[in-house]
Design a protein around this motif. Structure first.
Motif, PDB file in Angstrom:
ATOM      1  N   GLN A 172       8.915  19.052   1.829  1.00  0.00           N
ATOM      2  CA  GLN A 172       9.217  17.602   1.729  1.00  0.00           C
ATOM      3  C   GLN A 172       8.381  17.053   1.175  1.00  0.00           C
ATOM      4  OE1 GLN A 172       8.902  17.014   5.537  1.00  0.00           O
ATOM      5  NE2 GLN A 172      10.707  17.675   6.309  1.00  0.00           N
ATOM      6  N   VAL A 173       9.093  15.690   0.812  1.00  0.00           N
ATOM      7  CA  VAL A 173       8.450  14.689   0.208  1.00  0.00           C
ATOM      8  C   VAL A 173       8.060  13.532   0.852  1.00  0.00           C
ATOM      9  CG1 VAL A 173       7.923  13.582  -2.307  1.00  0.00           C
ATOM     10  CG2 VAL A 173       8.943  15.877  -2.360  1.00  0.00           C
ATOM     11  N   ASN A 174       7.062  12.750   1.106  1.00  0.00           N
ATOM     12  CA  ASN A 174       6.300  12.020   1.804  1.00  0.00           C
ATOM     13  C   ASN A 174       6.295  10.664   1.168  1.00  0.00           C
ATOM     14  OD1 ASN A 174       4.106  10.639   3.621  1.00  0.00           O
ATOM     15  ND2 ASN A 174       6.060  11.187   4.822  1.00  0.00           N
ATOM     16  N   PHE A 175       6.649   9.349   1.975  1.00  0.00           N
ATOM     17  CA  PHE A 175       6.504   8.380   2.034  1.00  0.00           C
ATOM     18  C   PHE A 175       5.706   7.372   2.259  1.00  0.00           C
ATOM     19  CE2 PHE A 175       9.255   7.256  -2.682  1.00  0.00           C
ATOM     20  CZ  PHE A 175       7.838   7.150  -3.213  1.00  0.00           C
ATOM     21  N   ARG A 176       4.678   7.048   2.453  1.00  0.00           N
ATOM     22  CA  ARG A 176       4.145   6.260   3.080  1.00  0.00           C
ATOM     23  C   ARG A 176       3.770   4.624   2.789  1.00  0.00           C
ATOM     24  NH1 ARG A 176      -0.786   4.710   5.405  1.00  0.00           N
ATOM     25  NH2 ARG A 176      -1.245   4.620   7.613  1.00  0.00           N
ATOM     26  N   ILE A 177       3.890   3.960   2.875  1.00  0.00           N
ATOM     27  CA  ILE A 177       4.214   2.133   3.034  1.00  0.00           C
ATOM     28  C   ILE A 177       3.696   1.605   3.851  1.00  0.00           C
ATOM     29  CG2 ILE A 177       5.242   0.485   1.494  1.00  0.00           C
ATOM     30  CD1 ILE A 177       7.501   2.935  -0.034  1.00  0.00           C
ATOM     31  N   ALA A 206       4.146  18.240 -11.049  1.00  0.00           N
ATOM     32  CA  ALA A 206       4.563  19.674 -11.087  1.00  0.00           C
ATOM     33  C   ALA A 206       4.057  20.088  -9.617  1.00  0.00           C
ATOM     34  CB  ALA A 206       3.485  20.454 -12.542  1.00  0.00           C
ATOM     35  N   VAL A 207       4.912  21.664  -9.321  1.00  0.00           N
ATOM     36  CA  VAL A 207       4.588  22.459  -8.304  1.00  0.00           C
ATOM     37  C   VAL A 207       3.657  22.692  -8.888  1.00  0.00           C
ATOM     38  CG1 VAL A 207       6.049  23.526  -6.412  1.00  0.00           C
ATOM     39  CG2 VAL A 207       7.188  21.734  -7.178  1.00  0.00           C
ATOM     40  N   PRO A 208       2.702  22.895  -7.408  1.00  0.00           N
ATOM     41  CA  PRO A 208       1.479  24.101  -8.102  1.00  0.00           C
ATOM     42  C   PRO A 208       2.288  25.532  -8.059  1.00  0.00           C
ATOM     43  CG  PRO A 208       0.688  22.164  -6.816  1.00  0.00           C
ATOM     44  CD  PRO A 208       1.927  22.570  -6.596  1.00  0.00           C
ATOM     45  N   ARG A 212      -1.354  15.082  -1.868  1.00  0.00           N
ATOM     46  CA  ARG A 212      -1.115  13.006  -1.886  1.00  0.00           C
ATOM     47  C   ARG A 212      -1.330  13.022  -3.731  1.00  0.00           C
ATOM     48  NH1 ARG A 212      -5.350   9.912   0.533  1.00  0.00           N
ATOM     49  NH2 ARG A 212      -6.685  10.510  -1.380  1.00  0.00           N
ATOM     50  N   VAL A 213      -0.046  13.002  -4.001  1.00  0.00           N
ATOM     51  CA  VAL A 213       0.638  12.573  -5.229  1.00  0.00           C
ATOM     52  C   VAL A 213       0.446  11.227  -5.858  1.00  0.00           C
ATOM     53  CG1 VAL A 213       1.212  14.832  -5.971  1.00  0.00           C
ATOM     54  CG2 VAL A 213       2.094  13.058  -4.629  1.00  0.00           C
ATOM     55  N   VAL A 214       0.169  10.359  -4.722  1.00  0.00           N
ATOM     56  CA  VAL A 214       0.320   8.515  -5.031  1.00  0.00           C
ATOM     57  C   VAL A 214      -1.076   8.292  -4.253  1.00  0.00           C
ATOM     58  CG1 VAL A 214       1.466   6.844  -5.142  1.00  0.00           C
ATOM     59  CG2 VAL A 214       2.556   8.854  -6.337  1.00  0.00           C
ATOM     60  N   GLN A 215      -1.875   7.165  -4.640  1.00  0.00           N
ATOM     61  CA  GLN A 215      -2.349   6.560  -3.316  1.00  0.00           C
ATOM     62  C   GLN A 215      -3.029   5.086  -4.663  1.00  0.00           C
ATOM     63  OE1 GLN A 215      -6.415   7.389  -1.669  1.00  0.00           O
ATOM     64  NE2 GLN A 215      -6.351   6.281  -1.248  1.00  0.00           N
ATOM     65  N   PRO A 264       1.172  -1.258  -0.174  1.00  0.00           N
ATOM     66  CA  PRO A 264       0.348   0.510  -0.139  1.00  0.00           C
ATOM     67  C   PRO A 264       0.871   1.122   0.022  1.00  0.00           C
ATOM     68  CG  PRO A 264      -0.273  -1.294   2.269  1.00  0.00           C
ATOM     69  CD  PRO A 264       1.274  -2.214   1.416  1.00  0.00           C
ATOM     70  N   ILE A 265       0.755   2.235  -0.868  1.00  0.00           N
ATOM     71  CA  ILE A 265       2.428   3.076  -1.358  1.00  0.00           C
ATOM     72  C   ILE A 265       0.600   4.171  -1.594  1.00  0.00           C
ATOM     73  CG2 ILE A 265       3.894   4.016  -2.420  1.00  0.00           C
ATOM     74  CD1 ILE A 265       4.022   1.378  -3.853  1.00  0.00           C
ATOM     75  N   GLU A 266       1.603   5.200  -0.716  1.00  0.00           N
ATOM     76  CA  GLU A 266       1.152   6.375  -1.060  1.00  0.00           C
ATOM     77  C   GLU A 266       2.553   7.499  -0.670  1.00  0.00           C
ATOM     78  OE1 GLU A 266      -2.065   7.823   2.279  1.00  0.00           O
ATOM     79  OE2 GLU A 266      -2.803   6.234   1.895  1.00  0.00           O
ATOM     80  N   ALA A 267       1.826   9.031  -1.287  1.00  0.00           N
ATOM     81  CA  ALA A 267       2.898   9.996  -1.235  1.00  0.00           C
ATOM     82  C   ALA A 267       2.210  11.013  -1.310  1.00  0.00           C
ATOM     83  CB  ALA A 267       4.143   9.791  -2.681  1.00  0.00           C
ATOM     84  N   TYR A 268       2.860  12.311  -0.597  1.00  0.00           N
ATOM     85  CA  TYR A 268       2.939  13.894  -0.784  1.00  0.00           C
ATOM     86  C   TYR A 268       3.594  14.313  -0.675  1.00  0.00           C
ATOM     87  CZ  TYR A 268      -1.144  11.061   1.999  1.00  0.00           C
ATOM     88  OH  TYR A 268      -2.264  10.584   2.760  1.00  0.00           O
ATOM     89  N   LEU A 269       3.541  15.486  -1.656  1.00  0.00           N
ATOM     90  CA  LEU A 269       4.052  16.938  -1.350  1.00  0.00           C
ATOM     91  C   LEU A 269       3.666  17.718  -0.359  1.00  0.00           C
ATOM     92  CD1 LEU A 269       4.181  18.469  -5.548  1.00  0.00           C
ATOM     93  CD2 LEU A 269       5.462  15.978  -4.488  1.00  0.00           C
ATOM     94  N   LYS A 270       5.015  18.221   0.305  1.00  0.00           N
ATOM     95  CA  LYS A 270       4.616  19.042   1.653  1.00  0.00           C
ATOM     96  C   LYS A 270       5.140  20.455   1.625  1.00  0.00           C
ATOM     97  CE  LYS A 270       5.051  16.385   5.769  1.00  0.00           C
ATOM     98  NZ  LYS A 270       5.918  15.483   6.693  1.00  0.00           N
ATOM     99  N   PHE A 271       3.913  20.569   2.018  1.00  0.00           N
ATOM    100  CA  PHE A 271       4.110  22.881   1.846  1.00  0.00           C
ATOM    101  C   PHE A 271       5.328  23.676   2.477  1.00  0.00           C
ATOM    102  CE2 PHE A 271       0.877  21.278  -1.269  1.00  0.00           C
ATOM    103  CZ  PHE A 271       1.895  20.974  -2.516  1.00  0.00           C
ATOM    104  N   THR A 272       5.218  24.320   2.136  1.00  0.00           N
ATOM    105  CA  THR A 272       5.587  25.645   3.607  1.00  0.00           C
ATOM    106  C   THR A 272       5.265  26.066   4.654  1.00  0.00           C
ATOM    107  OG1 THR A 272       5.915  27.607   1.954  1.00  0.00           O
ATOM    108  CG2 THR A 272       7.864  25.677   2.436  1.00  0.00           C
TER     109      THR A 272
END
Length: 146
Positions: free
Chosen positions: A120-125, A111-113, A91-94, A77-85
């Motif tokens: 940070q870029v976060n992976f959650r597995i 792409a960054v908005p 969430r970019v992956v689910q 189970p894979i999720e990934a997020y772009l975390k902003f300042t």
């Protein structure tokens, strides 16, 4: 096989990484079972891995490689997020996937908005959504690209 940096892209260091080793930007982990009762994460797990964004990039590529499936029938189970300042995230992956050992996927480029800055870029597995993935090992890395 380790991912190669593409033209205009740089690997990001993981939070807490010390830059040692032949490939310090590749993180190796194993999916742990949920902590607590009835699948609710109460204690600490190793599901989250953050990568430091130390300068602006236009996009990000995330890499995942399966190292084992430990003989289990589950999927990663894979999720990934772009975390902003500003404290928000995107969430970019689910998805769930079960690639053969030694293979995986590239996610992105994302792409960054235009009105955001990524910190940070976060992976959650994790095994919360598929306990059958407990024991699977994997490698992850992230590239920032201009």
């Amino acid at each position: 096989m380790a991912p190669q940096a593409h033209a205009g892209c740089s690997f990001l260091m993981p939070v807490g990484g010390n830059g040692n080793g032949p490939q310090p930007y590749i993180i190796k982990k194993q999916v742990e079972r949920p902590k607590g009762l009835v699948g609710k994460a109460v204690g600490r797990t190793n599901w989250n891995t953050d990568f430091v964004v130390n300068r602006p990039y236009r996009s990000f590529k995330l890499f995942f490689t399966a190292d084992s499936t430990d003989g289990n029938p589950g999927a990663y189970p894979i999720e990934a997020y772009l975390k902003f300042t500003d404290g928000s995230n995107l969430r970019v992956v689910q998805q769930s996937m079960k690639p053969p050992t030694g293979t995986g996927a590239q996610f992105g480029p994302f792409a960054v908005p235009s009105d955001k800055a990524v910190s940070q870029v976060n992976f959650r597995i994790g095994a919360n959504s598929d306990p059958g993935a407990t024991g699977f090992s994997y490698r992850i890395s992230v590239q920032g690209c201009n």
